[in-house]
Design a protein around this motif. Structure first.
Motif, PDB file in Angstrom:
ATOM      1  N   SER B  70       0.877  -1.168   0.000  1.00 16.45           N
ATOM      2  CA  SER B  70       0.000   0.000   0.000  1.00 16.45           C
ATOM      3  C   SER B  70       0.913   1.215   0.000  1.00 16.45           C
ATOM      4  CB  SER B  70      -0.868   0.001   1.263  1.00 16.45           C
ATOM      5  OG  SER B  70      -0.042   0.117   2.406  1.00 16.45           O
ATOM      6  N   SER B  71       0.329   2.419  -0.011  1.00 16.76           N
ATOM      7  CA  SER B  71       1.162   3.601   0.159  1.00 16.76           C
ATOM      8  C   SER B  71       1.624   3.659   1.613  1.00 16.76           C
ATOM      9  CB  SER B  71       0.359   4.855  -0.189  1.00 16.76           C
ATOM     10  OG  SER B  71      -0.683   5.028   0.750  1.00 16.76           O
ATOM     11  N   LEU B  72       2.662   4.431   1.861  1.00 21.66           N
ATOM     12  CA  LEU B  72       3.130   4.587   3.239  1.00 21.66           C
ATOM     13  C   LEU B  72       2.020   5.186   4.102  1.00 21.66           C
ATOM     14  CD1 LEU B  72       5.405   4.480   5.348  1.00 21.66           C
ATOM     15  CD2 LEU B  72       6.102   6.773   4.574  1.00 21.66           C
ATOM     16  N   ALA B  78      -3.690   2.600   8.555  1.00 18.23           N
ATOM     17  CA  ALA B  78      -4.208   1.273   8.927  1.00 18.23           C
ATOM     18  C   ALA B  78      -3.772   0.919  10.353  1.00 18.23           C
ATOM     19  CB  ALA B  78      -3.725   0.221   7.934  1.00 18.23           C
ATOM     20  N   ILE B  79      -2.515   1.222  10.667  1.00 16.50           N
ATOM     21  CA  ILE B  79      -2.021   0.962  12.029  1.00 16.50           C
ATOM     22  C   ILE B  79      -2.825   1.788  13.031  1.00 16.50           C
ATOM     23  CG2 ILE B  79      -0.051   1.376  13.584  1.00 16.50           C
ATOM     24  CD1 ILE B  79       1.769   0.521  11.225  1.00 16.50           C
ATOM     25  N   LEU B  80      -3.026   3.057  12.703  1.00 16.36           N
ATOM     26  CA  LEU B  80      -3.781   3.938  13.604  1.00 16.36           C
ATOM     27  C   LEU B  80      -5.194   3.417  13.856  1.00 16.36           C
ATOM     28  CD1 LEU B  80      -4.150   6.805  15.039  1.00 16.36           C
ATOM     29  CD2 LEU B  80      -5.435   7.320  12.968  1.00 16.36           C
ATOM     30  N   VAL B  81      -5.909   3.109  12.767  1.00 21.00           N
ATOM     31  CA  VAL B  81      -7.317   2.709  12.912  1.00 21.00           C
ATOM     32  C   VAL B  81      -7.422   1.401  13.688  1.00 21.00           C
ATOM     33  CG1 VAL B  81      -9.370   1.948  11.629  1.00 21.00           C
ATOM     34  CG2 VAL B  81      -8.160   4.032  10.937  1.00 21.00           C
ATOM     35  N   LEU B 164      -5.827   9.481  -0.133  1.00 22.13           N
ATOM     36  CA  LEU B 164      -5.541   8.057  -0.311  1.00 22.13           C
ATOM     37  C   LEU B 164      -6.416   7.482  -1.429  1.00 22.13           C
ATOM     38  CD1 LEU B 164      -5.258   6.546   3.295  1.00 22.13           C
ATOM     39  CD2 LEU B 164      -3.526   7.651   1.905  1.00 22.13           C
ATOM     40  N   ASP B 165      -5.940   6.397  -2.038  1.00 21.85           N
ATOM     41  CA  ASP B 165      -6.739   5.698  -3.049  1.00 21.85           C
ATOM     42  C   ASP B 165      -8.021   5.156  -2.420  1.00 21.85           C
ATOM     43  OD1 ASP B 165      -5.087   6.082  -5.124  1.00 21.85           O
ATOM     44  OD2 ASP B 165      -4.157   4.098  -5.061  1.00 21.85           O
ATOM     45  N   PRO B 166      -9.114   5.117  -3.205  1.00 23.73           N
ATOM     46  CA  PRO B 166     -10.366   4.563  -2.676  1.00 23.73           C
ATOM     47  C   PRO B 166     -10.181   3.156  -2.110  1.00 23.73           C
ATOM     48  CG  PRO B 166     -10.756   5.565  -4.818  1.00 23.73           C
ATOM     49  CD  PRO B 166      -9.272   5.653  -4.555  1.00 23.73           C
ATOM     50  N   SER B 167      -9.415   2.318  -2.798  1.00 22.09           N
ATOM     51  CA  SER B 167      -9.264   0.933  -2.328  1.00 22.09           C
ATOM     52  C   SER B 167      -8.559   0.893  -0.971  1.00 22.09           C
ATOM     53  CB  SER B 167      -8.477   0.107  -3.354  1.00 22.09           C
ATOM     54  OG  SER B 167      -7.213   0.696  -3.567  1.00 22.09           O
TER      55      SER B 167
END
Lengths: 84, 204
Positions: B70-72, B78-81, B164-167
């Protein structure tokens, strides 16, 4: 022919460039004739652009950032991130 | 390959070697957004700040495992959420970003035939710097975003501010693309409605 309500529901998809050809043509047809919907789509574009700009507001004070970064780095196990 | 992926690879390498300037750059880019999303989920400023700090520690400790799938930014959020989700669960609350089922902010704007009851205003006088009720329009936008439900707020920040990208947004929040579009549209409508109310107030 789309109603104004239907145009409004598709406004985000329109300004994000996500509509297919058929929907796009229907939207353009309606917008060419409807001042209210044109104004609304303009409002949504402005909202989108101001939202993006508002992220830059969060520029924090340098000393506060330094303090917080130091707190994060002090929790790393191997003493990394001590350089300039 | 995206044009900025080479830069990102270099940035990740710098983070892995412990480059403080590289970290400060990434921190400044994302920290405020992380805090806003986290506060929306946790609803407590002090706890949210803790979770964000924990996330940064996890990011730096785990940067060697970042593989560029994924992007950085996507990886960091993702880690945060995930951390915010676990924290909320520990406090006895489940977080779901599924659509909130509310009506959107235009439910009362149309007549029975789907036409505008009141014509939308042209907003001709709006600029980012314009001061109304003691603050500029960007500050009003920020306040409107903070008033959104967590799901809308998260989508608007990740998609409309962090780009961020939608995906990636869907993967981070565990929602479908259709759902994400609904949430993004509703979030924009709410911000639009508060700006419209503020501008209308300044005209009268």
């Amino acid at each position: 022919m789309l109603s104004c309500k239907e145009v409004a529901e598709r406004a985000s998809a329109l300004i994000d460039g996500e509509l297919g050809m058929f929907d796009l043509l229907q939207m353009r047809l309606h917008l060419a004739m409807c001042k209210g919907c044109s104004a609304f789509v303009r409002q949504m574009r402005i909202t989108r652009d101001l939202t993006a700009s508002a992220a830059l507001l969060d520029d924090q004070r340098a000393d506060e950032v330094d303090r917080r970064i130091a707190a994060i780095l002090s929790r790393l196990p191997d003493g990394r991130h001590t350089g300039p | 390959m995206k044009p900025d992926m080479a830069d990102e690879t270099a940035l990740v390498a710098q983070l892995a070697t412990g480059d403080r300037a590289a970290f400060e750059c990434v921190y400044r880019k994302h920290n405020a957004s992380m805090l806003r999303i986290c506060e929306g989920m946790i609803r407590n400023r002090a706890t949210a700040e803790e979770v964000v700090q924990d996330s940064w520690v996890a990011v730096l400790n785990g940067i060697g495992r970042f593989e560029g799938r994924s992007s950085l930014a996507g990886w960091i959020f993702a880690i945060l959420v995930n951390k915010a989700r676990s924290r909320a669960q520990r406090d006895g609350r489940m977080i779901s970003f599924e659509s909130d089922g509310e009506e959107d902010g235009l439910a009362a704007a149309f007549d029975g035939r789907g036409r505008w009851k009141d014509m939308p205003d042209l907003w001709e006088t709006i600029t980012p710097d314009r001061i109304v009720e003691g603050r500029n329009m960007l500050a009003h936008v920020a306040a409107a975003i903070d008033a959104l439900p967590a799901s809308q707020r998260s989508v608007l920040i990740l998609r409309g501010q962090q780009d961020l990208d939608p995906s990636e947004v869907c993967a981070i929040l565990n929602i479908s693309e259709g759902n994400m579009r609904v949430l993004l549209h509703r979030a924009r409508l709410s911000v639009r409605n508060s700006l419209d109310a503020i501008l209308a107030g300044s005209r009268s």
